[in-house]
Design a protein around this motif. Sequence first.
Motif, PDB file in Angstrom:
ATOM      1  N   GLY A 180       0.796  -1.226   0.000  1.00  0.00           N
ATOM      2  CA  GLY A 180       0.000   0.000   0.000  1.00  0.00           C
ATOM      3  C   GLY A 180       0.830   1.277   0.000  1.00  0.00           C
ATOM      4  N   LYS A 181       2.055   1.206   0.485  1.00  0.00           N
ATOM      5  CA  LYS A 181       2.935   2.385   0.496  1.00  0.00           C
ATOM      6  C   LYS A 181       3.280   2.857  -0.911  1.00  0.00           C
ATOM      7  CE  LYS A 181       5.206   1.008   4.799  1.00  0.00           C
ATOM      8  NZ  LYS A 181       6.456   0.520   5.380  1.00  0.00           N
ATOM      9  N   PHE A 182       3.070   2.014  -1.905  1.00  0.00           N
ATOM     10  CA  PHE A 182       3.454   2.343  -3.267  1.00  0.00           C
ATOM     11  C   PHE A 182       2.288   2.826  -4.131  1.00  0.00           C
ATOM     12  CE2 PHE A 182       6.531  -0.541  -1.476  1.00  0.00           C
ATOM     13  CZ  PHE A 182       7.708   0.146  -1.701  1.00  0.00           C
ATOM     14  N   SER A 183       1.141   3.062  -3.491  1.00  0.00           N
ATOM     15  CA  SER A 183       0.013   3.648  -4.220  1.00  0.00           C
ATOM     16  C   SER A 183       0.386   5.061  -4.629  1.00  0.00           C
ATOM     17  CB  SER A 183      -1.236   3.677  -3.336  1.00  0.00           C
ATOM     18  OG  SER A 183      -1.713   2.372  -3.118  1.00  0.00           O
ATOM     19  N   THR A 184      -0.128   5.486  -5.774  1.00  0.00           N
ATOM     20  CA  THR A 184       0.192   6.825  -6.284  1.00  0.00           C
ATOM     21  C   THR A 184      -0.863   7.850  -5.904  1.00  0.00           C
ATOM     22  OG1 THR A 184      -0.868   6.301  -8.386  1.00  0.00           O
ATOM     23  CG2 THR A 184       1.521   5.927  -8.224  1.00  0.00           C
ATOM     24  N   GLY A 185      -1.831   7.437  -5.140  1.00  0.00           N
ATOM     25  CA  GLY A 185      -2.915   8.326  -4.712  1.00  0.00           C
ATOM     26  C   GLY A 185      -3.935   7.496  -3.953  1.00  0.00           C
ATOM     27  N   THR A 186      -5.204   7.876  -4.079  1.00  0.00           N
ATOM     28  CA  THR A 186      -6.252   7.121  -3.408  1.00  0.00           C
ATOM     29  C   THR A 186      -7.131   6.433  -4.445  1.00  0.00           C
ATOM     30  OG1 THR A 186      -7.694   9.061  -3.367  1.00  0.00           O
ATOM     31  CG2 THR A 186      -6.309   8.686  -1.431  1.00  0.00           C
ATOM     32  N   GLY A 187      -7.785   5.390  -4.034  1.00  0.00           N
ATOM     33  CA  GLY A 187      -8.674   4.661  -4.922  1.00  0.00           C
ATOM     34  C   GLY A 187      -7.968   3.518  -5.638  1.00  0.00           C
ATOM     35  N   LYS A 188      -8.782   2.649  -6.226  1.00  0.00           N
ATOM     36  CA  LYS A 188      -8.248   1.427  -6.848  1.00  0.00           C
ATOM     37  C   LYS A 188      -7.330   1.688  -8.036  1.00  0.00           C
ATOM     38  CE  LYS A 188     -12.739   0.729  -8.645  1.00  0.00           C
ATOM     39  NZ  LYS A 188     -13.794   0.104  -7.939  1.00  0.00           N
ATOM     40  N   TRP A 189      -7.557   2.805  -8.763  1.00  0.00           N
ATOM     41  CA  TRP A 189      -6.770   3.080  -9.965  1.00  0.00           C
ATOM     42  C   TRP A 189      -5.377   3.618  -9.621  1.00  0.00           C
ATOM     43  CZ3 TRP A 189      -8.850   0.359 -13.501  1.00  0.00           C
ATOM     44  CH2 TRP A 189     -10.232   0.165 -13.503  1.00  0.00           C
ATOM     45  N   ALA A 190      -5.145   3.897  -8.360  1.00  0.00           N
ATOM     46  CA  ALA A 190      -3.829   4.372  -7.912  1.00  0.00           C
ATOM     47  C   ALA A 190      -3.034   3.263  -7.229  1.00  0.00           C
ATOM     48  CB  ALA A 190      -4.005   5.556  -6.963  1.00  0.00           C
ATOM     49  N   LYS A 191      -3.599   2.077  -7.175  1.00  0.00           N
ATOM     50  CA  LYS A 191      -2.916   0.946  -6.533  1.00  0.00           C
ATOM     51  C   LYS A 191      -1.664   0.565  -7.322  1.00  0.00           C
ATOM     52  CE  LYS A 191      -6.205  -0.063  -3.488  1.00  0.00           C
ATOM     53  NZ  LYS A 191      -6.052  -0.246  -2.076  1.00  0.00           N
ATOM     54  N   PRO A 192      -0.683  -0.032  -6.662  1.00  0.00           N
ATOM     55  CA  PRO A 192       0.528  -0.479  -7.362  1.00  0.00           C
ATOM     56  C   PRO A 192       0.203  -1.540  -8.415  1.00  0.00           C
ATOM     57  CG  PRO A 192       0.819  -0.578  -4.976  1.00  0.00           C
ATOM     58  CD  PRO A 192      -0.619  -0.293  -5.230  1.00  0.00           C
ATOM     59  N   ILE A 193       0.993  -1.572  -9.456  1.00  0.00           N
ATOM     60  CA  ILE A 193       0.833  -2.552 -10.518  1.00  0.00           C
ATOM     61  C   ILE A 193       1.578  -3.822 -10.103  1.00  0.00           C
ATOM     62  CG2 ILE A 193       1.397  -3.084 -12.924  1.00  0.00           C
ATOM     63  CD1 ILE A 193       1.138  -0.034 -13.468  1.00  0.00           C
ATOM     64  N   GLY A 206      -8.684  -9.785   3.033  1.00  0.00           N
ATOM     65  CA  GLY A 206      -8.765  -8.486   2.390  1.00  0.00           C
ATOM     66  C   GLY A 206      -7.404  -7.937   1.990  1.00  0.00           C
ATOM     67  N   PRO A 207      -7.405  -6.751   1.417  1.00  0.00           N
ATOM     68  CA  PRO A 207      -8.581  -5.941   1.081  1.00  0.00           C
ATOM     69  C   PRO A 207      -9.320  -6.504  -0.136  1.00  0.00           C
ATOM     70  CG  PRO A 207      -6.607  -4.818   0.348  1.00  0.00           C
ATOM     71  CD  PRO A 207      -6.153  -6.058   1.074  1.00  0.00           C
ATOM     72  N   TRP A 208     -10.641  -6.289  -0.144  1.00  0.00           N
ATOM     73  CA  TRP A 208     -11.517  -6.858  -1.153  1.00  0.00           C
ATOM     74  C   TRP A 208     -12.367  -5.761  -1.773  1.00  0.00           C
ATOM     75  CZ3 TRP A 208     -11.589 -11.274  -3.621  1.00  0.00           C
ATOM     76  CH2 TRP A 208     -12.728 -11.695  -4.292  1.00  0.00           C
ATOM     77  N   ASP A 209     -12.457  -5.743  -3.081  1.00  0.00           N
ATOM     78  CA  ASP A 209     -13.287  -4.785  -3.811  1.00  0.00           C
ATOM     79  C   ASP A 209     -14.646  -5.447  -4.045  1.00  0.00           C
ATOM     80  OD1 ASP A 209     -14.605  -3.305  -5.802  1.00  0.00           O
ATOM     81  OD2 ASP A 209     -12.739  -2.731  -6.792  1.00  0.00           O
ATOM     82  N   GLU A 210     -15.649  -5.034  -3.276  1.00  0.00           N
ATOM     83  CA  GLU A 210     -16.983  -5.629  -3.365  1.00  0.00           C
ATOM     84  C   GLU A 210     -17.609  -5.414  -4.739  1.00  0.00           C
ATOM     85  OE1 GLU A 210     -18.599  -7.573  -1.357  1.00  0.00           O
ATOM     86  OE2 GLU A 210     -17.220  -7.463   0.347  1.00  0.00           O
ATOM     87  N   GLU A 211     -17.426  -4.215  -5.289  1.00  0.00           N
ATOM     88  CA  GLU A 211     -18.032  -3.878  -6.577  1.00  0.00           C
ATOM     89  C   GLU A 211     -17.513  -4.784  -7.697  1.00  0.00           C
ATOM     90  OE1 GLU A 211     -17.923  -0.190  -9.757  1.00  0.00           O
ATOM     91  OE2 GLU A 211     -17.451   0.231  -7.666  1.00  0.00           O
ATOM     92  N   ARG A 212     -16.208  -4.966  -7.751  1.00  0.00           N
ATOM     93  CA  ARG A 212     -15.598  -5.771  -8.820  1.00  0.00           C
ATOM     94  C   ARG A 212     -15.415  -7.243  -8.428  1.00  0.00           C
ATOM     95  NH1 ARG A 212     -12.997  -2.576 -12.749  1.00  0.00           N
ATOM     96  NH2 ARG A 212     -11.461  -4.212 -13.134  1.00  0.00           N
ATOM     97  N   ASP A 226      -8.104  -6.182  -3.748  1.00  0.00           N
ATOM     98  CA  ASP A 226      -7.929  -4.731  -3.819  1.00  0.00           C
ATOM     99  C   ASP A 226      -6.550  -4.335  -3.295  1.00  0.00           C
ATOM    100  OD1 ASP A 226      -8.907  -2.204  -4.544  1.00  0.00           O
ATOM    101  OD2 ASP A 226      -9.618  -1.784  -2.507  1.00  0.00           O
ATOM    102  N   VAL A 227      -5.576  -5.196  -3.525  1.00  0.00           N
ATOM    103  CA  VAL A 227      -4.194  -4.917  -3.135  1.00  0.00           C
ATOM    104  C   VAL A 227      -3.482  -4.199  -4.277  1.00  0.00           C
ATOM    105  CG1 VAL A 227      -1.972  -5.918  -2.433  1.00  0.00           C
ATOM    106  CG2 VAL A 227      -4.117  -6.987  -1.695  1.00  0.00           C
ATOM    107  N   PHE A 228      -3.687  -4.710  -5.492  1.00  0.00           N
ATOM    108  CA  PHE A 228      -3.004  -4.212  -6.682  1.00  0.00           C
ATOM    109  C   PHE A 228      -3.986  -3.549  -7.641  1.00  0.00           C
ATOM    110  CE2 PHE A 228      -0.408  -7.837  -5.243  1.00  0.00           C
ATOM    111  CZ  PHE A 228       0.810  -7.201  -5.085  1.00  0.00           C
ATOM    112  N   HIS A 229      -3.439  -2.831  -8.594  1.00  0.00           N
ATOM    113  CA  HIS A 229      -4.228  -2.181  -9.639  1.00  0.00           C
ATOM    114  C   HIS A 229      -5.190  -3.217 -10.244  1.00  0.00           C
ATOM    115  CE1 HIS A 229      -5.133   0.001 -13.339  1.00  0.00           C
ATOM    116  NE2 HIS A 229      -4.614   1.079 -12.765  1.00  0.00           N
TER     117      HIS A 229
END
Length: 191
Positions: free
Chosen positions: A52-65, A91-97, A101-104
């Motif tokens: 999580g320290k390598f996220s580029t912002g907030t939200g799923k689209w900013a998750k590390p690749i 977790g973390p788990w993306d309920e919608e998708r 929810d760890v990676f992009h």
Amino acid sequence: LIRPVFDLEECAKLGLEPLQQEALDITGIKVEDLEKAPCLQEVWSRFTEHVGKFSTGTGKWAKPIACGYNIQNFDLPIVQRICGKTPYKFGPWDEERECQDVFHPRDVVDIMAITFQLFENNRSVWSISFDSIRKYFGLSSEGAHSSICDVEQNAMFLIRYMKWMRSSIPKMKLQDSMKDINIQDFYDVPA
């Protein structure tokens, strides 16, 4: 290290293969060390916090690749299972998708796919296993199959590949290079 499930009945209930001697032989890990290792939930919590320290912002689209060798067929299904599929729900788990929810959620760099692209027509490489690629590029096999060695060598391979691509692509005329081309132009046989 993660303490595995040693009980055979528990392994069967969880849908896990029991610890195998072959895996211990390949990695050089001792059962005594595994018995002292922390449980999966504890290690997973530390792992996801670190990633999580390598996220580029907030939200799923900013998750590390996610990046690794054969990561799409090996590592990511494990991540998916640990995050929210039975038997684990750490977790973390993306309920919608309905996915981890760890990676992009879309982008993945699978170095095995890159290797295939580089060597699909090269007869000097007999296999695209990472052991074969290590040998081909002159990487040491000492420590192979330990996570730290594999991660470092994958990083070296990816960095070398990206530098090569970054220096090669500007020399190519890509823009409009497919303009007015018909798919039949790629075949040697008449339509």
